[in-house]
Design a protein around this motif. Sequence first.
Motif, PDB file in Angstrom:
ATOM      1  N   ASP A 241       0.846  -1.208   0.000  1.00 58.85           N
ATOM      2  CA  ASP A 241       0.000   0.000   0.000  1.00 58.85           C
ATOM      3  C   ASP A 241       0.876   1.251   0.000  1.00 58.85           C
ATOM      4  N   GLU A 272      -9.078  -0.496   5.261  1.00 64.46           N
ATOM      5  CA  GLU A 272      -9.950  -1.667   5.160  1.00 64.46           C
ATOM      6  C   GLU A 272     -10.735  -1.702   3.842  1.00 64.46           C
ATOM      7  N   LYS A 275      -9.890  -4.095   0.985  1.00 65.54           N
ATOM      8  CA  LYS A 275     -10.250  -5.532   0.940  1.00 65.54           C
ATOM      9  C   LYS A 275     -11.626  -5.695   0.293  1.00 65.54           C
ATOM     10  N   GLY A 304      -2.283  -6.252   7.701  1.00 66.95           N
ATOM     11  CA  GLY A 304      -3.243  -7.336   7.513  1.00 66.95           C
ATOM     12  C   GLY A 304      -4.146  -7.143   6.306  1.00 66.95           C
ATOM     13  N   THR A 328       4.056  -5.953   7.937  1.00 64.40           N
ATOM     14  CA  THR A 328       4.786  -4.763   8.396  1.00 64.40           C
ATOM     15  C   THR A 328       4.093  -4.031   9.537  1.00 64.40           C
ATOM     16  N   THR A 329       2.961  -4.545  10.037  1.00 63.98           N
ATOM     17  CA  THR A 329       2.366  -3.976  11.256  1.00 63.98           C
ATOM     18  C   THR A 329       2.507  -5.026  12.353  1.00 63.98           C
ATOM     19  N   LYS A 350     -17.605  -8.431   7.074  1.00 63.56           N
ATOM     20  CA  LYS A 350     -16.139  -8.453   7.002  1.00 63.56           C
ATOM     21  C   LYS A 350     -15.631  -9.889   6.778  1.00 63.56           C
ATOM     22  N   THR A 368      10.723  -2.976  10.291  1.00 60.17           N
ATOM     23  CA  THR A 368       9.581  -2.325   9.634  1.00 60.17           C
ATOM     24  C   THR A 368       8.707  -1.599  10.665  1.00 60.17           C
ATOM     25  N   THR A 371       8.612   2.553  11.765  1.00 57.56           N
ATOM     26  CA  THR A 371       7.842   3.684  11.214  1.00 57.56           C
ATOM     27  C   THR A 371       6.351   3.560  11.546  1.00 57.56           C
TER      28      THR A 371
HETATM   29  N1  LIG Z   1      -6.038 -13.329   8.188  1.00 58.14           N
HETATM   30  C1  LIG Z   1      -6.152 -13.299   9.491  1.00 58.14           C
HETATM   31  O1  LIG Z   1      -6.013 -14.327  10.160  1.00 58.14           O
HETATM   32  C2  LIG Z   1      -6.403 -11.993  10.178  1.00 58.14           C
HETATM   33  C3  LIG Z   1      -6.244 -11.878  11.564  1.00 58.14           C
HETATM   34  C4  LIG Z   1      -6.403 -10.623  12.158  1.00 58.14           C
HETATM   35  C5  LIG Z   1      -6.717  -9.522  11.384  1.00 58.14           C
HETATM   36  N2  LIG Z   1      -6.880  -9.680  10.035  1.00 58.14           N
HETATM   37  C6  LIG Z   1      -7.190  -8.532   9.191  1.00 58.14           C
HETATM   38  O2  LIG Z   1      -6.088  -7.632   9.232  1.00 58.14           O
HETATM   39  C7  LIG Z   1      -6.552  -6.322   8.920  1.00 58.14           C
HETATM   40  C8  LIG Z   1      -5.930  -5.360   9.891  1.00 58.14           C
HETATM   41  O3  LIG Z   1      -4.534  -5.414   9.728  1.00 58.14           O
HETATM   42  P1  LIG Z   1      -3.596  -4.217  10.202  1.00 58.14           P
HETATM   43  O4  LIG Z   1      -3.958  -3.840  11.562  1.00 58.14           O
HETATM   44  O5  LIG Z   1      -2.215  -4.615   9.882  1.00 58.14           O
HETATM   45  O6  LIG Z   1      -4.104  -3.011   9.294  1.00 58.14           O
HETATM   46  P2  LIG Z   1      -3.624  -2.364   7.922  1.00 58.14           P
HETATM   47  O7  LIG Z   1      -3.147  -3.353   6.964  1.00 58.14           O
HETATM   48  O8  LIG Z   1      -4.753  -1.501   7.506  1.00 58.14           O
HETATM   49  O9  LIG Z   1      -2.403  -1.445   8.361  1.00 58.14           O
HETATM   50  C9  LIG Z   1      -2.615  -0.397   9.250  1.00 58.14           C
HETATM   51  C10 LIG Z   1      -2.047   0.927   8.751  1.00 58.14           C
HETATM   52  O10 LIG Z   1      -0.652   0.930   8.941  1.00 58.14           O
HETATM   53  C11 LIG Z   1       0.017   1.293   7.732  1.00 58.14           C
HETATM   54  N3  LIG Z   1       1.299   0.606   7.784  1.00 58.14           N
HETATM   55  C12 LIG Z   1       1.548  -0.707   7.582  1.00 58.14           C
HETATM   56  N4  LIG Z   1       2.823  -0.980   7.861  1.00 58.14           N
HETATM   57  C13 LIG Z   1       3.407   0.179   8.215  1.00 58.14           C
HETATM   58  C14 LIG Z   1       4.707   0.525   8.628  1.00 58.14           C
HETATM   59  N5  LIG Z   1       5.651  -0.400   8.785  1.00 58.14           N
HETATM   60  N6  LIG Z   1       4.959   1.826   8.919  1.00 58.14           N
HETATM   61  C15 LIG Z   1       3.983   2.760   8.829  1.00 58.14           C
HETATM   62  N7  LIG Z   1       2.724   2.480   8.468  1.00 58.14           N
HETATM   63  C16 LIG Z   1       2.443   1.195   8.171  1.00 58.14           C
HETATM   64  C17 LIG Z   1      -0.911   0.854   6.660  1.00 58.14           C
HETATM   65  O11 LIG Z   1      -0.704   1.570   5.470  1.00 58.14           O
HETATM   66  C18 LIG Z   1      -2.271   1.185   7.277  1.00 58.14           C
HETATM   67  O12 LIG Z   1      -2.544   2.533   7.098  1.00 58.14           O
HETATM   68  C19 LIG Z   1      -8.050  -6.378   8.999  1.00 58.14           C
HETATM   69  O13 LIG Z   1      -8.558  -6.357   7.701  1.00 58.14           O
HETATM   70  C20 LIG Z   1      -8.350  -7.710   9.657  1.00 58.14           C
HETATM   71  O14 LIG Z   1      -9.566  -8.262   9.227  1.00 58.14           O
HETATM   72  C21 LIG Z   1      -6.721 -10.879   9.431  1.00 58.14           C
END
Ligand SMILES: NC(=O)c1ccc[n+]([C@@H]2O[C@H](COP(=O)([O-])OP(=O)(O)OC[C@H]3O[C@@H](n4cnc5c(N)ncnc54)[C@H](O)[C@@H]3O)[C@@H](O)[C@H]2O)c1
Length: 566
Positions: A241, A272, A275, A304, A328-329, A350, A368, A371
């Motif tokens: 992204d 979100e 997705k 995620g 990366t989160t 969802k 990662t 940031t």
């Molecule tokens: N597949 C599964 O088992 C599972 C489990 C839990 C959650 N999820 C899903 O995961 C999603 C949430 O994931 P999330 O919390 O990672 O959210 P996300 O992917 O939206 O990331 C959160 C924010 O952080 C930014 N970002 C990402 N890495 C960064 C970095 N290293 N530095 C600065 N900014 C960064 C992204 O651009 C975004 O704005 C939801 O859609 C949820 O449904 C899936």
Amino acid sequence: MIEIEHCQEDVKTLLDRPIVLVGIMGVGKTTVGRLLASRLGWSFYDTDDEIVRLVGKSISDIFSEDGEPAFRELERTTIKHLLSQGPCIISSGGGGFTVPETTQAIKERSLALWMDAPIHLLVDRTKSGDRPLLKHGNPEDVLQNLLDRRRVYYAQAHVHVLDDGLTPEEMANRVLLQIREYLYDRASDQEKESFVPDAMCMTVTVTDRSYPIFIGSGLIKQPELWLAHELQGRDAFIITDYNVRERITDSFVKTLKPLMKSVSMMELAPGEQTKSFERYQAVLEWMIDNGVKRDSVVFAVGGGVIGDLAGFAAATIMRGVDFIQVPTTLLSQVDSSVGGKAAINSKSAKNIVGTFYQPRTVVIDLDTLMTLPRREWLSGYAEIVKYGLIGDEAFFEWLGENGALMLDGNLSQTMRAIETGCHKKAEIVANDEKEKSGERALLNFGHTFAHALEANAGYDGTLLHGEAVSIGMVLAARLSQRLGYLAQDDVDKIYNHLHSLGLKTEIRDVGFKTPVTVDDLISAMKKDKKTDVHGLKFVILKRIGDADLESSVDEALVVSILEGSM
Ligand SMILES: NC(=O)c1ccc[n+]([C@@H]2O[C@H](COP(=O)([O-])OP(=O)(O)OC[C@H]3O[C@@H](n4cnc5c(N)ncnc54)[C@H](O)[C@@H]3O)[C@@H](O)[C@H]2O)c1
């Protein structure tokens, strides 16, 4: 950067007994064993060679003239003798570890290491050579059969290392990394003070295969350390992204390029909303336009959202291509990247369209996180706390002492917490990959409430997933107490821990843009995947560290819990 030399030194310092390599023929026990021995400056013994030397005839001849039982007995006594040699590397025959007395001796007096590899690699590597067991029948069937029968024994080894197409040098590196991690976990507090591993690797086992998770600092800069050889030289499709691209993905593309035939990148809007069916279609069209093939590799570099979308695209394009998660989160590192759930959202629900699709590798680079905004750290932290609450009281206590340090960016605490989270998730996924027995459903602790809150908040950044989970866990703890399972003391501990670190704990903390009623939340819960014919279903706690599923929960009780938090 990961320094393999440090890793070698740590293993040498901490290990005072032999390493016994076990595993099926063809995994490279002898080749890798020799390399390990030379790196560590130890002696190398191959049990088969020792037996041949002792008896004066080949293994084939012993099998045909004296029979397998006679060979196993020779093997048993030889291994027993070698185990008394102090630190050294012993490569054991493929079947030795299946004889109970031998297994026990190896487990008690050495560090047993299972070298594992997919069958197609084993077939390739056993084509030449004197392998009595492969003389009859189709080698692939024979090897598969052997592995099916022996897996249960090999799984008793202390460490399980997967060779997913590595050179012997790379496999030796991976072995050292995993042994060091094993030793570090069991080291005394004093020993732990003297070093902190900069990286570790663990193996996740699912129904039909295994894959490695790497956790460490600097991994993205060193793809040669984790990218399996058989995946190199192919076309890479990186999905990321905007936020992540400039911070991480651009430089990752540069380091990946020399290893791949081509590297294409698609950047999507963060959040979100990505997705969606529309974005999913756009990703597929982009891959098709750029010449995706059956052997292409999809990389998800992001949180995620990117992991779920890219995983679903990888699972469905051409009925599935290889997929690598580079989360990366904190939330994606500790939760969504492990376990193989991939999904997109419909307008009203969802993760409603998706599949189970395991990655080939997960690469968790702690750098990662540097940031990542604090709000996102807290969101991921909620999922870490969840692992303690549903299955590990000691880990919850550990978080009580170390959570604040971790959230301040302390690398060593962060690595420990991520590693424990991944271990817990991998264990649950190994037992119940497709959420059939109910064990995996325990990971949804707090999520029935959380999903209802998220649905009403609108997925626009008002409420992050982990924030919703934090509130959901507090509500689920209160529900558990009202159902007569959880002590009030434990409810308070959970609330205090989350609250003191600055996580959201009440529905009134959400800040909904438009007013939300209890009815809105109940109606969202009824639409959720977690509801079944028995009505509202919740994961409840019996105590901290012990969770269970509760069906047909009285709606009036849920209403009163919600009202108390609004
Ligand atoms: N597949 C599964 O088992 C599972 C489990 C839990 C959650 N999820 C899903 O995961 C999603 C949430 O994931 P999330 O919390 O990672 O959210 P996300 O992917 O939206 O990331 C959160 C924010 O952080 C930014 N970002 C990402 N890495 C960064 C970095 N290293 N530095 C600065 N900014 C960064 C992204 O651009 C975004 O704005 C939801 O859609 C949820 O449904 C899936």
